[in-house]
Design a protein around this motif. Structure first.
Motif, PDB file in Angstrom:
ATOM      1  N   PRO A  10      35.220  38.892  42.885  1.00 12.41           N
ATOM      2  CA  PRO A  10      35.567  37.979  42.207  1.00 12.41           C
ATOM      3  C   PRO A  10      35.528  38.217  40.688  1.00 12.41           C
ATOM      4  O   PRO A  10      35.985  37.458  39.990  1.00 12.41           O
ATOM      5  CB  PRO A  10      34.384  36.977  42.464  1.00 12.41           C
ATOM      6  CG  PRO A  10      34.121  37.319  43.792  1.00 12.41           C
ATOM      7  CD  PRO A  10      34.325  38.690  44.289  1.00 12.41           C
ATOM      8  N   GLU A  11      34.988  39.398  40.259  1.00 19.28           N
ATOM      9  CA  GLU A  11      34.824  39.847  38.961  1.00 19.28           C
ATOM     10  C   GLU A  11      36.049  40.890  38.601  1.00 19.28           C
ATOM     11  O   GLU A  11      36.115  41.440  37.693  1.00 19.28           O
ATOM     12  CB  GLU A  11      33.548  40.435  38.606  1.00 19.28           C
ATOM     13  CG  GLU A  11      32.236  39.554  39.118  1.00 19.28           C
ATOM     14  CD  GLU A  11      32.504  38.177  38.421  1.00 19.28           C
ATOM     15  OE1 GLU A  11      33.030  38.074  37.217  1.00 19.28           O
ATOM     16  OE2 GLU A  11      31.923  37.315  39.043  1.00 19.28           O
ATOM     17  N   THR A  12      36.714  41.012  39.666  1.00 19.56           N
ATOM     18  CA  THR A  12      37.667  42.403  39.385  1.00 19.56           C
ATOM     19  C   THR A  12      38.897  41.726  38.891  1.00 19.56           C
ATOM     20  O   THR A  12      39.854  41.002  39.385  1.00 19.56           O
ATOM     21  CB  THR A  12      38.045  42.942  40.909  1.00 19.56           C
ATOM     22  OG1 THR A  12      36.696  43.192  41.511  1.00 19.56           O
ATOM     23  CG2 THR A  12      38.876  44.091  40.702  1.00 19.56           C
ATOM     24  N   SER A  13      39.434  42.414  37.792  1.00 17.66           N
ATOM     25  CA  SER A  13      40.834  42.316  37.146  1.00 17.66           C
ATOM     26  C   SER A  13      42.014  42.916  38.187  1.00 17.66           C
ATOM     27  O   SER A  13      42.921  42.313  38.363  1.00 17.66           O
ATOM     28  CB  SER A  13      40.856  43.225  35.903  1.00 17.66           C
ATOM     29  OG  SER A  13      39.902  42.713  35.078  1.00 17.66           O
ATOM     30  N   LEU A  73      43.435  39.141  50.108  1.00 18.73           N
ATOM     31  CA  LEU A  73      42.447  39.875  49.023  1.00 18.73           C
ATOM     32  C   LEU A  73      42.471  39.213  47.902  1.00 18.73           C
ATOM     33  O   LEU A  73      41.432  38.898  47.244  1.00 18.73           O
ATOM     34  CB  LEU A  73      43.017  41.375  48.845  1.00 18.73           C
ATOM     35  CG  LEU A  73      42.809  42.392  49.803  1.00 18.73           C
ATOM     36  CD1 LEU A  73      43.828  43.689  49.700  1.00 18.73           C
ATOM     37  CD2 LEU A  73      41.429  42.631  50.302  1.00 18.73           C
ATOM     38  N   MET A  74      43.622  38.555  47.148  1.00 21.70           N
ATOM     39  CA  MET A  74      43.451  37.500  46.327  1.00 21.70           C
ATOM     40  C   MET A  74      42.692  36.230  46.400  1.00 21.70           C
ATOM     41  O   MET A  74      41.872  35.601  45.520  1.00 21.70           O
ATOM     42  CB  MET A  74      44.681  37.273  45.822  1.00 21.70           C
ATOM     43  CG  MET A  74      45.485  38.308  45.216  1.00 21.70           C
ATOM     44  SD  MET A  74      46.782  38.023  44.000  1.00 21.70           S
ATOM     45  CE  MET A  74      46.232  37.208  42.742  1.00 21.70           C
ATOM     46  N   ASP A  75      42.935  35.857  47.664  1.00 24.50           N
ATOM     47  CA  ASP A  75      41.836  34.666  48.225  1.00 24.50           C
ATOM     48  C   ASP A  75      40.370  34.868  47.920  1.00 24.50           C
ATOM     49  O   ASP A  75      39.537  34.207  47.859  1.00 24.50           O
ATOM     50  CB  ASP A  75      42.292  34.322  49.557  1.00 24.50           C
ATOM     51  CG  ASP A  75      43.696  33.478  49.584  1.00 24.50           C
ATOM     52  OD1 ASP A  75      44.182  33.094  48.759  1.00 24.50           O
ATOM     53  OD2 ASP A  75      44.176  33.467  50.783  1.00 24.50           O
ATOM     54  N   MET A  76      40.075  36.241  48.194  1.00 27.55           N
ATOM     55  CA  MET A  76      38.753  36.720  48.061  1.00 27.55           C
ATOM     56  C   MET A  76      38.140  36.975  46.626  1.00 27.55           C
ATOM     57  O   MET A  76      37.059  37.240  46.232  1.00 27.55           O
ATOM     58  CB  MET A  76      38.373  37.948  48.660  1.00 27.55           C
ATOM     59  CG  MET A  76      38.873  37.724  50.311  1.00 27.55           C
ATOM     60  SD  MET A  76      38.880  39.633  51.086  1.00 27.55           S
ATOM     61  CE  MET A  76      37.117  39.735  51.218  1.00 27.55           C
ATOM     62  N   ARG A 110      50.961  39.911  53.167  1.00 22.87           N
ATOM     63  CA  ARG A 110      49.863  38.958  53.559  1.00 22.87           C
ATOM     64  C   ARG A 110      48.584  39.496  53.326  1.00 22.87           C
ATOM     65  O   ARG A 110      47.384  38.660  52.872  1.00 22.87           O
ATOM     66  CB  ARG A 110      50.175  38.778  55.027  1.00 22.87           C
ATOM     67  CG  ARG A 110      51.029  38.024  55.554  1.00 22.87           C
ATOM     68  CD  ARG A 110      50.926  37.606  57.119  1.00 22.87           C
ATOM     69  NE  ARG A 110      51.271  38.659  57.863  1.00 22.87           N
ATOM     70  CZ  ARG A 110      52.648  38.742  58.146  1.00 22.87           C
ATOM     71  NH1 ARG A 110      53.556  38.411  57.886  1.00 22.87           N
ATOM     72  NH2 ARG A 110      52.803  40.133  59.083  1.00 22.87           N
ATOM     73  N   ALA A 111      48.441  40.766  53.292  1.00 21.11           N
ATOM     74  CA  ALA A 111      47.127  41.377  52.990  1.00 21.11           C
ATOM     75  C   ALA A 111      46.810  41.308  51.643  1.00 21.11           C
ATOM     76  O   ALA A 111      45.631  40.999  51.104  1.00 21.11           O
ATOM     77  CB  ALA A 111      47.199  42.863  53.416  1.00 21.11           C
ATOM     78  N   ALA A 112      47.767  41.481  50.808  1.00 25.04           N
ATOM     79  CA  ALA A 112      47.658  41.161  49.341  1.00 25.04           C
ATOM     80  C   ALA A 112      47.178  39.898  49.064  1.00 25.04           C
ATOM     81  O   ALA A 112      46.059  39.466  48.260  1.00 25.04           O
ATOM     82  CB  ALA A 112      48.740  41.506  48.489  1.00 25.04           C
TER      83      ALA A 112
END
Length: 363
Positions: free
Chosen positions: A131-134, A164-167, A159-161
């Protein structure tokens, strides 16, 4: 603030071979003009066959390194690599939360496919760091392990990307897709833009330490003020020179190989302003004759030919992918005139830049 004084913090493990980890990050940050500051998480024993042993530093030691650097130096970007301790991972979020640019390349799997991070640590990284990752960088096999899914098509990568953005990651760069024969596929996604990249250089991009160095180069470019897509492009350009042209040092030829690699790095930095061999020899503190002996012995080409190869690669890319005029490309590549550029291009390619571009357009 001048680029050489801009601090970039790398938080990762130590690689005694120098091929990855904190040693490689320092080298990359310095080569790109940043000021490297560090926090070491683990010490490894490894050789060309892989990692033999890992010793994780105590959680309070790692956290105190990061806290001290963040409060005293105020790094403009943070790169997070190998972090294996759940307690450290949980505390890192509190320490880096004020940093604008955080690049995470967690090193879940080694280049030999060995899992380096426990399932508990992977869950903690996902929960605390993402959540803190640019920008989050993962190889496809790491994303498969993290997401418990198979990635074998472009649609799978998208789908994987998305997952990961949902995370929590603001942007994702997935690397190492093998769905196209003879090529590697990468995917950049930031929620609005989704771009695929493909490379024929399958061997170079899978070398030990390349992914870690790429993520560090992105962090440097973000610290210098680039937006994420531009930072990735510049980092990719830098790493492309490294993986395509680099020579692995051998016991009896370390100095020549090291000078050769430094020569290629200098070309990557100065090709727009310097096309003459003497410029590079002077910065290497060697004679042009010795530089010629090195390059001819290691790769069978003269320094002048290597500079020309680099310029031609840039020229062909700009002619193929940009809408810049021939004059604008000549200016961008540091030629004194369009005529000088056309003459150089014709001597290397056998046609003029305009003929080359027209030939592409007709296919």
């Amino acid at each position: 603030m001048q680029t050489g004084t801009i601090p970039i913090l790398t938080i990762t493990g130590s690689d005694c071979t120098g091929g990855s980890g904190i040693q490689a990050d320092i080298r990359t940050i310095t080569a790109l003009g940043g000021c490297a500051v560090t926090a070491i998480t683990s010490v490894t024993v490894q050789d060309s066959g892989g990692i033999r042993r890992i010793h994780d530093l105590p959680a309070d030691m790692v956290t105190e390194q990061v806290r001290t650097i963040m409060h005293d130096v105020h790094p403009q970007a943070v790169k997070i690599g190998l972090v294996r301790d759940v307690e450290v991972i949980a505390s890192l979020r509190k320490e880096i939360i004020g940093c604008r640019h955080v690049v995470c390349d967690p090193g879940i799997l080694s280049s030999h496919g060995i899992q380096l991070v426990s399932d508990e640590a992977i869950a903690a990284i996902s929960r605390c760091i993402f959540p803190e990752t640019s920008l989050l960088l993962l190889r496809c096999n790491e994303a498969e392990r993290l997401l418990d899914m198979r990635i074998s098509t472009d649609d799978d990568m998208m789908r994987a990307a998305g997952r990961l953005m949902d995370m929590g990651a603001k942007a994702v760069l997935l690397r190492g897709g093998h769905q196209t024969d003879g090529m590697l596929t990468a995917l950049y996604c930031d929620g609005t833009d989704m771009t695929f990249f493909r490379s024929h250089n399958t061997e170079g991009w899978q070398k030990h330490g390349v992914g870690g160095a790429l993520s560090t180069a992105v962090a440097v470019r973000l610290a210098f003020g680039d937006d994420t897509p531009k930072a990735i492009q510049k980092a990719h350009d830098y790493m492309h020179r490294q993986v395509v042209y680099s020579v692995t040092p051998r016991t009896h030829g370390f100095r020549p190989a090291d000078l050769y690699n430094r020569f290629m790095s200098l070309i990557a930095c100065h090709y727009r302003e310097a096309h003459d061999v003497a410029f590079y020899a002077e910065r290497l503190a060697i004679s042009t004759r010795y530089l010629s002996q090195i390059t001819e012995r290691l790769v069978g080409r003269t320094p002048k030919q290597l500079i020309a190869d680099y310029l031609m690669q840039e020229a062909r890319m700009l002619l193929t992918t940009s809408v810049l005029t021939v004059q604008e490309i000549a200016d961008k590549l540091g030629f004194s005139s369009q005529s000088a550029f056309s003459s150089f291009f014709h001597s290397q390619q056998g046609c003029t830049p305009r003929e080359h571009r027209e030939g592409i357009d007709t296919h």
